[in-house]
Design a protein around this motif. Structure first.
Motif, mmCIF file in Angstrom:
data_model
loop_
_atom_site.group_PDB
_atom_site.id
_atom_site.type_symbol
_atom_site.label_atom_id
_atom_site.label_comp_id
_atom_site.label_asym_id
_atom_site.label_seq_id
_atom_site.Cartn_x
_atom_site.Cartn_y
_atom_site.Cartn_z
ATOM 1 N N ALA A 219 27.122 13.677 -62.086
ATOM 2 C CA ALA A 219 26.835 12.267 -62.831
ATOM 3 C C ALA A 219 25.539 12.257 -62.457
ATOM 4 C CB ALA A 219 27.726 11.282 -62.175
ATOM 5 N N ASN A 220 24.445 12.948 -62.882
ATOM 6 C CA ASN A 220 23.094 12.629 -62.681
ATOM 7 C C ASN A 220 22.595 11.596 -63.619
ATOM 8 O OD1 ASN A 220 22.883 14.860 -60.833
ATOM 9 N ND2 ASN A 220 23.127 16.136 -62.481
ATOM 10 N N ASP A 221 21.361 10.960 -63.300
ATOM 11 C CA ASP A 221 20.872 10.102 -64.144
ATOM 12 C C ASP A 221 20.330 10.677 -65.246
ATOM 13 O OD1 ASP A 221 19.825 7.051 -64.155
ATOM 14 O OD2 ASP A 221 18.288 8.115 -65.046
ATOM 15 N N ALA A 222 20.282 10.297 -66.497
ATOM 16 C CA ALA A 222 19.723 10.799 -67.547
ATOM 17 C C ALA A 222 18.107 11.452 -67.463
ATOM 18 C CB ALA A 222 19.854 9.955 -68.835
ATOM 19 N N ALA A 223 17.397 10.405 -66.491
ATOM 20 C CA ALA A 223 16.179 10.713 -66.366
ATOM 21 C C ALA A 223 15.852 12.123 -65.779
ATOM 22 C CB ALA A 223 15.417 9.449 -65.367
ATOM 23 N N TRP A 224 16.962 12.748 -65.022
ATOM 24 C CA TRP A 224 16.813 13.786 -64.423
ATOM 25 C C TRP A 224 16.474 14.929 -65.572
ATOM 26 C CZ3 TRP A 224 15.451 17.270 -61.166
ATOM 27 C CH2 TRP A 224 15.610 18.588 -61.211
ATOM 28 N N GLU A 225 17.360 15.096 -66.483
ATOM 29 C CA GLU A 225 17.082 16.078 -67.537
ATOM 30 C C GLU A 225 16.013 15.889 -67.971
ATOM 31 O OE1 GLU A 225 18.988 16.878 -71.855
ATOM 32 O OE2 GLU A 225 20.386 17.407 -70.047
ATOM 33 N N ALA A 226 15.660 14.875 -68.660
ATOM 34 C CA ALA A 226 13.968 14.633 -68.916
ATOM 35 C C ALA A 226 12.947 15.207 -68.274
ATOM 36 C CB ALA A 226 13.807 12.976 -69.529
ATOM 37 N N PHE A 227 13.075 14.748 -67.042
ATOM 38 C CA PHE A 227 12.107 14.879 -66.047
ATOM 39 C C PHE A 227 12.025 16.467 -65.796
ATOM 40 C CE2 PHE A 227 10.700 16.190 -61.696
ATOM 41 C CZ PHE A 227 9.272 15.911 -61.877
ATOM 42 N N PHE A 228 13.129 17.429 -65.763
ATOM 43 C CA PHE A 228 13.273 18.553 -65.382
ATOM 44 C C PHE A 228 12.590 19.410 -66.865
ATOM 45 C CE2 PHE A 228 15.540 22.680 -66.201
ATOM 46 C CZ PHE A 228 15.171 23.417 -64.941
ATOM 47 N N VAL A 229 12.984 19.060 -67.904
ATOM 48 C CA VAL A 229 12.497 19.747 -69.099
ATOM 49 C C VAL A 229 10.771 19.551 -69.537
ATOM 50 C CG1 VAL A 229 12.547 19.461 -71.519
ATOM 51 C CG2 VAL A 229 14.485 19.306 -70.519
ATOM 52 N N GLN A 230 10.470 18.382 -69.018
ATOM 53 C CA GLN A 230 9.044 17.872 -68.826
ATOM 54 C C GLN A 230 8.276 19.003 -67.748
ATOM 55 O OE1 GLN A 230 7.277 15.890 -71.358
ATOM 56 N NE2 GLN A 230 5.553 17.424 -70.304
ATOM 57 N N ALA A 231 8.852 18.678 -66.633
ATOM 58 C CA ALA A 231 8.101 19.505 -65.591
ATOM 59 C C ALA A 231 8.099 21.009 -65.641
ATOM 60 C CB ALA A 231 8.631 19.259 -64.330
ATOM 61 N N ILE A 232 9.236 21.664 -66.059
ATOM 62 C CA ILE A 232 9.370 23.026 -66.443
ATOM 63 C C ILE A 232 8.569 23.455 -67.575
ATOM 64 C CG2 ILE A 232 10.613 25.179 -66.790
ATOM 65 C CD1 ILE A 232 10.963 23.882 -63.870
ATOM 66 N N SER A 233 8.514 22.620 -68.582
ATOM 67 C CA SER A 233 7.462 22.897 -69.890
ATOM 68 C C SER A 233 6.054 22.958 -69.529
ATOM 69 C CB SER A 233 7.805 21.763 -70.904
ATOM 70 O OG SER A 233 9.267 22.122 -71.083
ATOM 71 N N ASP A 234 5.686 21.624 -68.610
ATOM 72 C CA ASP A 234 4.510 21.803 -68.288
ATOM 73 C C ASP A 234 3.922 22.899 -67.381
ATOM 74 O OD1 ASP A 234 4.262 19.289 -69.340
ATOM 75 O OD2 ASP A 234 4.273 18.301 -67.477
ATOM 76 N N TYR A 235 4.958 23.329 -66.516
ATOM 77 C CA TYR A 235 4.621 24.646 -65.614
ATOM 78 C C TYR A 235 4.106 25.798 -66.674
ATOM 79 C CZ TYR A 235 5.304 28.930 -62.890
ATOM 80 O OH TYR A 235 5.382 30.110 -62.477
ATOM 81 N N LEU A 236 5.286 25.942 -67.605
ATOM 82 C CA LEU A 236 4.833 27.256 -68.577
ATOM 83 C C LEU A 236 3.860 27.099 -69.553
ATOM 84 C CD1 LEU A 236 8.798 28.007 -68.954
ATOM 85 C CD2 LEU A 236 7.041 29.240 -67.767
ATOM 86 N N LEU A 237 3.643 25.764 -70.157
ATOM 87 C CA LEU A 237 2.794 25.695 -71.457
ATOM 88 C C LEU A 237 1.315 25.078 -70.966
ATOM 89 C CD1 LEU A 237 5.527 24.328 -73.922
ATOM 90 C CD2 LEU A 237 4.622 26.721 -73.651
ATOM 91 N N LYS A 238 1.232 24.573 -69.827
ATOM 92 C CA LYS A 238 -0.102 23.979 -69.357
ATOM 93 C C LYS A 238 -0.751 24.657 -68.441
ATOM 94 C CE LYS A 238 0.968 19.279 -70.916
ATOM 95 N NZ LYS A 238 1.172 17.903 -70.753
#
Length: 124
Positions: free
Chosen positions: A53-72
């Motif tokens: 039961a993680n906060d919804a912010a976890w998924e949003a942060f995970f997606v953003q951070a990994i996307s930044d790692y790969l695309l930036k």
């Protein structure tokens, strides 16, 4: 505090809440970028809290951070190169499942990358 100590602290209660997401943002983006060690740290966290039961912010942060790692990155900005694709397939496959957070990541990458490798499309 090193990442291992931070991970132990974050996982003490078994879930990631909104305050912990805010702390993750503060610590991991302190230098403005997500590096490989930090990206792998996030996958370790995700594998540990999948289905909880993680906060919804976890998924949003995970997606953003990994996307930044790969695309930036400096090597292949806006693209997922062969090395990055192989790394991502390995990280997603570590726990033997593609969870909802990882699916959200793949969908985000599919929308935002200049091209989407076949090896990643197969995971969707």
């Amino acid at each position: 505090m090193n990442l291992q100590e931070f991970k132990t602290q974050l996982l003490a209660d078994g879930v990631i809440d909104a305050a912990e997401v805010a702390k993750l943002k503060e610590v991991l983006y302190a230098d403005g970028t997500i590096d490989k060690e930090e990206a792998e740290f996030l996958f370790d966290l995700n594998d540990a809290v999948t289905g909880k039961a993680n906060d919804a912010a976890w998924e949003a942060f995970f997606v953003q951070a990994i996307s930044d790692y790969l695309l930036k990155d400096e090597v292949s900005p806006g693209e997922i190169d062969a090395d990055e694709a192989a790394w991502l397939v390995e990280k997603i496959g570590t726990d033997g499942q593609v969870d909802a957070t990882e699916k959200a990541l793949l969908e985000n990458l599919k929308q935002n990358a200049k091209s989407f490798p076949v090896s990643l499309a197969a995971l969707l």
